[in-house]
Scaffold this motif. Structure first.
Motif, PDB file in Angstrom:
ATOM      1  N   GLN A  87      -5.101 -18.940 -65.852  1.00  0.00           N
ATOM      2  CA  GLN A  87      -3.671 -19.129 -66.120  1.00  0.00           C
ATOM      3  C   GLN A  87      -3.151 -20.375 -65.420  1.00  0.00           C
ATOM      4  OE1 GLN A  87      -2.291 -15.235 -64.806  1.00  0.00           O
ATOM      5  NE2 GLN A  87      -1.784 -14.671 -66.911  1.00  0.00           N
ATOM      6  N   HIS A  88      -3.528 -20.545 -64.165  1.00  0.00           N
ATOM      7  CA  HIS A  88      -3.081 -21.719 -63.406  1.00  0.00           C
ATOM      8  C   HIS A  88      -3.586 -23.012 -64.051  1.00  0.00           C
ATOM      9  CE1 HIS A  88      -1.854 -23.906 -59.735  1.00  0.00           C
ATOM     10  NE2 HIS A  88      -2.882 -24.680 -60.059  1.00  0.00           N
TER      11      HIS A  88
ATOM     12  N   LEU B 194      -4.556 -23.548 -67.169  1.00  0.00           N
ATOM     13  CA  LEU B 194      -3.911 -23.778 -68.465  1.00  0.00           C
ATOM     14  C   LEU B 194      -2.492 -24.315 -68.270  1.00  0.00           C
ATOM     15  CD1 LEU B 194      -5.041 -20.641 -70.535  1.00  0.00           C
ATOM     16  CD2 LEU B 194      -6.035 -22.945 -70.533  1.00  0.00           C
ATOM     17  N   SER B 195      -1.749 -23.741 -67.331  1.00  0.00           N
ATOM     18  CA  SER B 195      -0.380 -24.208 -67.063  1.00  0.00           C
ATOM     19  C   SER B 195      -0.375 -25.646 -66.568  1.00  0.00           C
ATOM     20  CB  SER B 195       0.297 -23.303 -66.026  1.00  0.00           C
ATOM     21  OG  SER B 195       0.482 -22.022 -66.543  1.00  0.00           O
ATOM     22  N   GLN B 196      -1.289 -25.961 -65.672  1.00  0.00           N
ATOM     23  CA  GLN B 196      -1.368 -27.324 -65.131  1.00  0.00           C
ATOM     24  C   GLN B 196      -1.738 -28.318 -66.226  1.00  0.00           C
ATOM     25  OE1 GLN B 196      -0.506 -28.404 -62.164  1.00  0.00           O
ATOM     26  NE2 GLN B 196      -1.207 -30.503 -62.438  1.00  0.00           N
TER      27      GLN B 196
ATOM     28  N   LYS C 238      -1.268 -28.030 -69.445  1.00  0.00           N
ATOM     29  CA  LYS C 238      -0.129 -28.161 -70.366  1.00  0.00           C
ATOM     30  C   LYS C 238       0.970 -29.013 -69.731  1.00  0.00           C
ATOM     31  CE  LYS C 238       2.666 -25.504 -73.530  1.00  0.00           C
ATOM     32  NZ  LYS C 238       2.865 -24.220 -74.183  1.00  0.00           N
ATOM     33  N   ALA C 239       1.228 -28.814 -68.447  1.00  0.00           N
ATOM     34  CA  ALA C 239       2.272 -29.567 -67.743  1.00  0.00           C
ATOM     35  C   ALA C 239       1.954 -31.061 -67.689  1.00  0.00           C
ATOM     36  CB  ALA C 239       2.456 -29.026 -66.327  1.00  0.00           C
ATOM     37  N   THR C 240       0.679 -31.408 -67.728  1.00  0.00           N
ATOM     38  CA  THR C 240       0.308 -32.826 -67.710  1.00  0.00           C
ATOM     39  C   THR C 240       0.213 -33.415 -69.113  1.00  0.00           C
ATOM     40  OG1 THR C 240      -2.062 -32.344 -67.616  1.00  0.00           O
ATOM     41  CG2 THR C 240      -0.923 -32.605 -65.512  1.00  0.00           C
TER      42      THR C 240
ATOM     43  N   LEU D 133      -3.060 -25.857 -76.743  1.00  0.00           N
ATOM     44  CA  LEU D 133      -1.937 -25.659 -75.815  1.00  0.00           C
ATOM     45  C   LEU D 133      -0.611 -25.990 -76.468  1.00  0.00           C
ATOM     46  CD1 LEU D 133      -3.467 -27.148 -72.543  1.00  0.00           C
ATOM     47  CD2 LEU D 133      -3.255 -24.736 -73.197  1.00  0.00           C
TER      48      LEU D 133
END
Length: 153
Positions: A95-96, A98-100, A102-104, A151
Motif C-alpha cells: 500500500q505504501h 503504491l501510494s508513493q 502514484k504520488a510521484t 495507477l
C-alpha cells in the motif's frame, strides 16, 4: 506500522537482503532470479522502505522506476521475516509503495515473482494486479509470473 526510507548503509539491510537471496535461490535457479544488489538501492530511481521492530530490520520493499514504451515502477524486494508474518506487514508495504508511486506521477506498477510464491500472488491479486507478459529485461522463464497494475483512475 511505520516505514522509513532505507539506503545501502541502513542497519540490517545487508543481512535482510542475504536472507531474501537465500530464499529465492532455494526456490528457483539462479538465472531465473533478478535480485537488485544492495549497491543499487542508492540509485535515484530506486525507492526502498523498511520496518524495524526493536532495532531489527524485519521487512522491506521497494520499487525501481523503469522505462519501456512508457515509464513504470517495478516492485522489488518485498519481504517480511517469517517471525513477523501474519501481521499485515506485506500488505502495508505494498500500500505504501503504491501510494508513493502514484504520488510521484507514475501510472503503472509491474512485477515479476515466482510460481512458488502462492501467498504473494494472492496478495497482489487482492490489490488488483493482473497477469501480463514478460516486460523490460525479462525473458519468459517457466517459473516466472508477471503482473501489472494501473495507477490511473
Amino acid at each position: 506500522m511505520q516505514f522509513i526510507q532505507l539506503s545501502s548503509q541502513s542497519a540490517g539491510l545487508a543481512a535482510l537482503f542475504n536472507e531474501i537471496d537465500t530464499l529465492m535461490n532455494s526456490l528457483y535457479p539462479a538465472e531465473a532470479n533478478d535480485l537488485i544488489p544492495i549497491e543499487e538501492v542508492d540509485n535515484p530511481n530506486t525507492y526502498l522502505i523498511g520496518h524495524y521492530e526493536q532495532k531489527e530490520l524485519v521487512a522491506c520493499g521497494s520499487y525501481v522506476v523503469k522505462q519501456d514504451q512508457s515509464k513504470y515502477a517495478e516492485l522489488k524486494r518485498i519481504y517480511v521475516k517469517p517471525s513477523q508474518r501474519g501481521k499485515g506487514m506485506a500488505k502495508a508495504i505494498i500500500q505504501h509503495l503504491l501510494s508513493q508511486a502514484k504520488a510521484t506521477g507514475l501510472k503503472q506498477i509491474k512485477l515479476e515473482t515466482g510460481d512458488q510464491q502462492h501467498a504473494a500472488i494472492k496478495l497482489y491479486e487482492a490489490f488488483g494486479f493482473e497477469f501480463c507478459d514478460a516486460f523490460g529485461q525479462y525473458r519468459q522463464e517457466p517459473s516466472s509470473v508477471f503482473m501489472q497494475l494501473s495507477l490511473e483512475g
